[in-house]
Every structure is written in structure tokens, then in C-alpha cells.
Design an enzyme around this catalytic site. Structure first.
Site, mmCIF file in Angstrom:
data_model
loop_
_atom_site.group_PDB
_atom_site.id
_atom_site.type_symbol
_atom_site.label_atom_id
_atom_site.label_comp_id
_atom_site.label_asym_id
_atom_site.label_seq_id
_atom_site.Cartn_x
_atom_site.Cartn_y
_atom_site.Cartn_z
ATOM 1 C CD GLU A 188 -2.812 1.905 -3.186
ATOM 2 O OE1 GLU A 188 -3.958 2.365 -3.163
ATOM 3 O OE2 GLU A 188 -1.952 2.188 -2.328
ATOM 4 C CG ASP B 179 -1.933 1.065 1.257
ATOM 5 O OD1 ASP B 179 -2.883 0.951 0.472
ATOM 6 O OD2 ASP B 179 -1.778 2.027 2.035
#
Length: 759
Positions: A514, A485
Site C-alpha cells: 500500500e 500498510d
């Protein structure tokens, strides 16, 4: 681009140099004309100039007055030195070769280089792949596609594709093929082509020097037959010797003599087993060869706490799902044809500043909080949220996934809630305000009050060691992929160190970034080791935008950055998906599945969950902040689940979908009709047949559109004098195409064609 046949050449420059040294030990006699001196102090004489004592014809012997001295192999002792033939600009190669180009085992990719020599002599080029242990494993003859720019190219493949998964028997053999390979382009003087070009002209115009030209040809073919580098078998050597004797036969006419060397049989040998003089290797280009799923992957995301959740009829409250009930999500992913299941964080969620529904600042008593606010009194990144189950439950879920042939990708969000154990154990790992309090994360005007950002400047080495420990713990539990993330909010060097440490011991582990951020940062993260990356695909919706982005994604850039196409995520719901209903979902699925070898679906897509939170490009009632209770029986009403299943079937069955280096955008006359093709030559399909897919999509989710699609038949090895049979892989209907083809697509019928060429 014209594809050439595979050559049998397997020798590297060092082996050739050794052969030259052996040949140079033989004294050449009687060469009194056209004698040249080598400018190399390390090469005494050129290859192939020794006397052929057993030659029956004087013209075949190398010691005739008319003998040509072939180009020597020049020793290269410094990377800046040129060889006898000049080789420049080998691709794939960026950042001066510091970072290796990445390809999946068995993936088709393109090699190019500039190869040239002085004057009017002709050259050839061979691309050679070397294993991590230095063995020449594959080679291919290159084709000159731009003579004016001396540009040569060929298609290559590192090893053979394997679907063996990391936990299965046989993966050890796959693992041995992973790692750093090298690619060398060998330029060489094409003495035969140069000679044949001149000899044909001299014979045609009855040049006075034709006798010398034919004798030179006889000598050249005789030398070719004896050159070990050519890799000739006994019959091929006899064929060349016979041609040499015919060339030397003065009882025949010049036309008859030349015909012995100017025919289909000798041309085929020249293509497959050429005489290569003055072989000059380029500097090695490094390739990082990775396992299957590094390029070709189909992802499916669901939140375990929503999987199996239901409303208690007595209390009216939601009972959340667990790791045990999440088996239903695995089964759905398997049924729809996906192969990687991505789970958002499964760690304990903090209580302090916990977010409520739709990211409100105050959580209600039943709000579960965001799973990205990691850490509580129960533990941190090394602990399973007790509301989901135990570590044993997680291992059981992984075991079930493996039984289904699915990989588990775990979200690794490197951020902490105020309740994370690190806050007390390592307070120096967090950024503090001047008043001594820890600052919460923010990206003005966005604020993340439930998250403390980590300060990497204080103790990056210590944080790296802890992250390696954590990832190793989850790898031991069966995780083979990490989705990271917001990696772009952490130092690139941090990820480079962590990924290098993990993959040194576990080269099978993959990483998805991401990183919806600036192109430079996305590229740097790819250099640092991220196998795949989220990308800008959700915001590329017009024909012009998509054509440009498809070309960018499927290009040399993909040797470094593997764009993964996701139509939606928990954080992204674009206006296109919001406004185009079922047809829009189908369109984006086709584009994602066919436009990139790697694609993903966030669950709920099958149920047309497309209501935006006002003022934001994300879903209202976002699953990040609440538990979703879904009625999966309604999926059949929309047909999207069926579409996803069909797309994954097509991808599995067609090797043309497996590479980032084989897409061609096709010309179409309507601004709402997008068309592109994927083509893999027969040498790389594993089936012995080429594989070509033509994808045509109507981007308008409301109205029908018609268009002419131009197909340059010869570019795909298709017959140019008759129609080509096609089958729509989505519907089974059959079509016949030629150069220009009429297509009509309506959103209430067919939003797209995925046409396979029937060879």
C-alpha cells in the site's frame, strides 16, 4: 506485431558447441577455393564442414571447391565478449539485470533484443527459457519487427497456468516450477536466407555465376539435413536431401533447380527448424516465476468487526461483528467472483490516544478505535483482538475461506499504539524526542497520535527477526498473502530482507504494497519483493490520463511493478466516484477489472457509499474509526454487485485478461469514449484459439456519447477483408466490426461494452 510459429529448437549454446567440436574432428579435404580462417583460437573449424561420404552427388558434398564455411560458434569467456553474431539489449531487463523480471506461471509476455551481423548477411534469433535447474524448457523463433534498428521480438510463456491453490493437493508440482528462471536470446547466421536471396536474383538475371550459386545451395541443404541442432525428423531430413539433390542436378534448368529450395515446404521448415550457424547466446536475463494470483487476482476487502454487526434494539448501541460472523463476507466475496479476501488488522487496538469517529482526537466510550493503532494489554501483532474472537476462530475462518476457494490476505501494519507490548519490551525500537518521550507518528500537517513510529536505525536486524516470526505465525495459521500498510515509510532494505527470508521457505506467499507515493519508491519496493502494488489509478479519470496510465501499467514496467487497480479504499474516495453516481461506480469497476490483471473492491462499493468527509478525499463516517452496519439487501437496487460478478466471470473465462503485457489502446474520436483491446495468441490461451477482448467505456456518468473506434484488424490476427463477429460479454448482444466502428453509450443504459471476438 507478427507472431511466428514455435520452433522445435531446444539445444543451448553449450550443446551446440559440443557438436561443433565433434564436427571439427573430421578433416576436410579438397577445399581449395573460398577457404576462410577462423579468428577464434578455440574453434579450429566451422560447423558442418566435414565430408559427407555417403553423398550421391558431388555438389551435395561439403568438400567441393565451392563449399561455404558457415559461421563458427565462438567461445565466450567474459560477459563483455561478443559472439559471432551480436546480441544486445535483451528485454525484459532493467537496472543492469540486478533485479529479475517477474511473471506469473503461464503468463504471456514479450521478449525483444537487437540481433545483427556485419555486412549484408542475414541473421535469425531464438529466445530460449531455462528452468531453475538449467534445463531448456521452451524456445521460440523471434521475428524482426524493425530491420532498421535490428529489433527482434516474440511472445513467450513460462510453463502453464495453474489454479491449484497452496493448500490443495497438487500444489507441490506447481511449487517446483517457481523460482529463478533464465532467458537467453540466441542470435545466429541465417545462411539459408542469405543464400536464397542471392540465388533468386542470379537465376532471374541469368548471372554467369548461377552454377556456383546452385551448387552452394545444394551443399547448404545437405548440411542442414545433417545438423542435429535443427531438430529435424526423418521425413524432414529426407525432404531436405531430396531438395539438395534436385539443386545439384545439372540436367535441369536453373529455374527448376532453384524451385526445389524456393517453395512453401522448405519455407515452413526454415521457420520451424532453421539451420542456425554461429549460434551466439546473449547474457542470461533472469525471471522470477511466481504462482497464480501474483499477476492475475481479484481482491475483496471487508472489516470483520463490521461484518454481521447490528444495532441492539434495546440499547440502541452497535454490536460489532466477529470472525465467526465474518463468514457472510466470505460468501459475498465468493458470490461476486473474487478470489482473495483482504482483512484489515485483526489485532488488539490500543486505548491511549484512541481516535474517535472521523479521526477525531477524543474517542467516545463506545468508539472502537482504529485497527491500525495496534497493540494493547491483550497483546500485539501475534494476538487476535478478543472482541473479534480467538486464534482458533481465525483458523476456522481461514478454513472456511479455503473451502470456498478463497485466499486470506492479512493486513500487516508495522506500527504500534502506545500500549503495544513492544513499547516496554523494546523501547529502543521507537523514535524518541530530546526530552526522552516517544514521538507519535506524523506526516505534517497530519498527526497520528494513536501510533508510535518504529525507529529502524537502532536495531533493524532485531526488528526483521521479529517480523519474520510474526509473519510465519500467520502463515502457519493459513494466511497466503500479506497486504502491507505504508511500506514506503520503512527502509526498502528492511522489506527486502524480510520478504527474501519468508519466500525462501514459502515461495507461495504474496505481498501487496500500500504505497501511494513517489514512483521511485514504488519501483524500489517492487524490486525488494512486493508482488503487487496499490497505485495512482483512483486519480486517473480523464481519457488522456487513463490512456497514458493503461499503457504504463501494461508495459515492460509490469515485469517489476504489478499495479493493482482499486476504485476506492477506506482512505480514498475521489471526486469522480463522488459525483458520477451509479454510472460512475460501474465505469470505475469496468476500468479496474479490465485495465489491470489485478484489481480490488472495498466493500460498500456495491451500496454506492460515496459521501466524502468535507475537505478530504475519503469517506465520511470512515470505517477505519467506527463499525458499519450495512443493509446488504439494498445492493440489488443499484446493480453494481451484479456488474462486479459479471466482470469477474469475464476475467475467469478470457485468458486475454491475465497478462500485464498484451493491452493496446485504440483510437476513438470522442474525448469521453475510451477504448482498448487485450489479445492473447492461440499458443498461450490453453484453448487452442486466440482470445481478444475490446473494451469501450463512456467516462461521462451523466450524458450519452458517440464515437468511431478504429481497430487495426491485422494487429490482432483478424481477417481484413470481412466483418468480425463480436459478443458483448456484459449484455449478450452481438455486433459486427470492421476497421472503423460506430459506438454509442449512455449512462442510463450501457456505460461500457466488453466485446469478445468470436473466432
Amino acid at each position: 506485431m507478427t507472431e511466428t510459429s514455435s520452433t522445435q529448437v531446444t539445444s543451448a549454446a553449450a550443446e551446440i558447441a559440443a557438436e561443433e567440436a565433434e564436427k571439427n574432428s573430421t578433416t576436410r579435404k579438397g577445399a581449395t577455393r573460398r577457404k576462410a580462417k577462423s579468428t577464434s583460437t578455440t574453434t579450429k573449424k566451422a560447423a558442418g564442414t566435414r565430408k559427407h561420404r555417403n553423398s550421391k552427388s558431388k555438389a551435395v558434398a561439403a568438400d567441393t571447391p565451392d563449399a561455404l564455411i558457415p559461421a563458427p560458434v565462438l567461445e565466450i569467456t567474459d560477459p563483455s565478449q561478443f559472439g559471432r553474431i551480436n546480441v544486445l539489449d535483451v528485454t525484459p531487463n532493467e537496472e543492469c539485470g540486478v533485479y529479475p523480471a517477474r511473471v506469473e506461471l503461464g503468463e504471456q509476455f514479450t521478449v525483444t533484443a537487437q540481433v545483427f551481423i556485419e555486412g549484408r548477411a542475414k541473421v535469425g534469433a531464438t529466445a530460449v527459457l531455462h528452468t531453475p535447474r538449467g534445463r531448456a524448457a521452451a524456445s521460440r523463433t523471434m521475428t524482426c519487427v524493425n530491420p532498421g534498428l535490428d529489433r527482434w521480438t516474440c511472445e513467450m510463456q513460462v510453463g502453464e497456468h495453474s489454479d491449484v491453490l497452496p493448500w490443495e493437493d497438487g500444489f507441490a508440482a506447481v511449487k517446483r516450477q517457481l523460482g529463478n528462471w533464465s532467458l537467453v536470446v540466441e542470435g545466429w547466421e541465417d545462411s539459408f536466407a542469405t543464400w536464397l536471396h542471392d540465388a533468386k536474383i542470379k537465376v532471374k538475371v541469368h548471372d554467369s555465376d548461377v552454377e556456383n550459386a546452385l551448387d552452394e545451395g545444394a551443399e547448404l541443404l545437405g548440411r542442414w539435413a545433417k545438423t542435429r541442432d535443427a531438430g529435424l525428423n526423418a521425413d524432414q531430413k529426407k525432404e531436405l536431401q531430396a531438395a539438395a539433390e534436385t539443386l545439384a542436378n545439372k540436367e535441369l534448368t536453373p529455374v527448376e533447380r532453384l524451385a526445389a529450395a524456393d517453395n512453401d515446404e522448405i519455407a515452413a521448415l526454415h521457420e520451424s527448424n532453421p539451420l542456425r550457424d554461429g549460434v551466439s547466446p546473449s547474457r542470461p536475463v533472469h525471471l522470477l516465476v511466481q504462482r497464480s494470483k501474483s499477476t492475475f487476482a481479484a481482491w475483496y476487502q471487508f472489516f470483520p468487526r463490521s461484518e454481521g454487526a447490528y444495532v441492539d434494539q434495546e440499547t440502541g448501541k452497535i454490536v460489532q461483528g466477529t470472525l465467526k460472523t465474518s463468514v457472510s463476507g466470505l460468501e459475498r466475496a465468493k458470490a461476486e467472483g473474487f478470489d482473495i479476501v483482504y482483512l484489515p488488522p485483526i489485532f488488539p487496538i490500543g486505548v491511549t490516544n484512541r481516535k474517535g469517529r472521523n479521526n477525531t482526537l477524543v474517542a467516545g466510550p463506545d468508539d472502537p478505535g482504529s485497527p491500525f493503532g495496534i497493540g494493547s494489554a491483550e497483546g500485539g501483532h501475534d494476538t487476535v483482538d478478543p472482541l473479534l474472537g480467538t486464534m482458533d476462530d481465525f483458523k476456522a475462518l481461514v478454513a472456511k475461506a479455503h473451502e470456498l476457494g478463497l485466499e486470506i490476505a492479512l493486513d500487516f501494519a508495522l506500527q504500534c499504539s502506545p500500549d503495544h507490548p513492544w513499547v516496554k519490551e523494546h523501547p529502543n525500537w521507537f523514535r524518541h524526542k530530546p526530552d526522552g518521550t516517544i514521538a507519535f507518528a506524523e506526516n505534517p500537517p497530519k498527526k497520528y497520535q494513536d501510533i508510535y513510529p518504529i525507529d529502524f536505525n537502532a536495531d533493524m536486524e532485531g526488528i526483521e527477526k521479529e517480523v519474520v516470526r510474526l509473519m510465519t505465525l500467520w502463515i502457519d495459521a493459513g494466511v497466503t498473502v500479506f497486504r502491507v500498510d505504508n511500506p514506503h515509510t520503512k527502509p526498502v532494505r528492511f522489506w527486502q530482507d524480510v520478504i527474501a527470508t519468508i519466500t525462501k521457505k514459502h515461495p507461495e506467499v504474496l505481498f501487496l504494497a500500500e504505497a501511494f507515493t513517489r514512483p521511485g519508491m514504488m519501483r524500489a519496493l517492487s524490486y525488494a519483493g512486493f508482488t503487487q502494488s496499490h497505485c495512482y489509478f483512483p486519480w486517473r479519470n480523464t481519457k488522456e490520463e487513463l490512456e497514458e496510465y493503461l499503457g504504463e501499467t501494461n508495459s515492460d514496467d509490469a515485469f517489476y511493478q504489478h499495479n493493482t487497480f482499486w476504485p476506492t479504499t477506506p482512505d480514498i474516495l475521489t471526486a469522480y466516484v463522488r459525483d458520477n453516481g451509479i454510472a460512475g461506480h460501474a465505469v470505475r469497476a469496468v476500468l479496474a477489472a479490465m485495465g489491470s490483471p489485478s484489481w480490488g473492491i472495498y466493500n460498500g462499493f456495491e451500496l454506492i457509499e460515496n459521501r466524502q468527509r468535507p475537505g478530504f478525499e475519503e469517506q465520511i463516517d470512515n470505517e477505519k474509526y467506527e463499525i458499519k452496519v450495512r443493509d446488504w439487501s439494498k445492493a440489488d437496487e443499484y446493480g453494481i454487485a451484479e456488474m462486479l460478478t459479471s466482470l469477474n466471470r469475464i476475467r475467469r473465462e478470457h485468458p486475454a485478461t491475465h497478462s500485464y503485457h498484451n493491452l493496446t489502446v485504440l483510437r476513438s474520436s470522442d474525448p469521453n469514449i475510451l477504448a482498448f483491446a487485450r489479445h492473447t495468441p492461440a499458443e498461450f490461451t490453453g484453448t487452442g484459439k486466440p482470445d481478444t477482448l475490446i473494451v469501450v467505456v463512456n467516462l461521462d456518468g451523466h450524458d450519452a456519447h458517440q464515437s468511431l473506434i478504429h481497430l487495426e484488424l491485422g494487429d490482432f490476427g483478424l481477417p481484413t477483408d470481412k466483418g468480425v463477429a463480436l459478443k458483448d460479454e456484459l449484455t449478450g448482444r452481438e455486433f459486427t466490426w470492421s476497421w472503423d466502428n460506430f459506438v454509442s453509450l449512455a449512462p442510463w443504459a450501457d456505460v461500457a461494452h466488453v466485446l469478445s471476438v468470436q473466432y
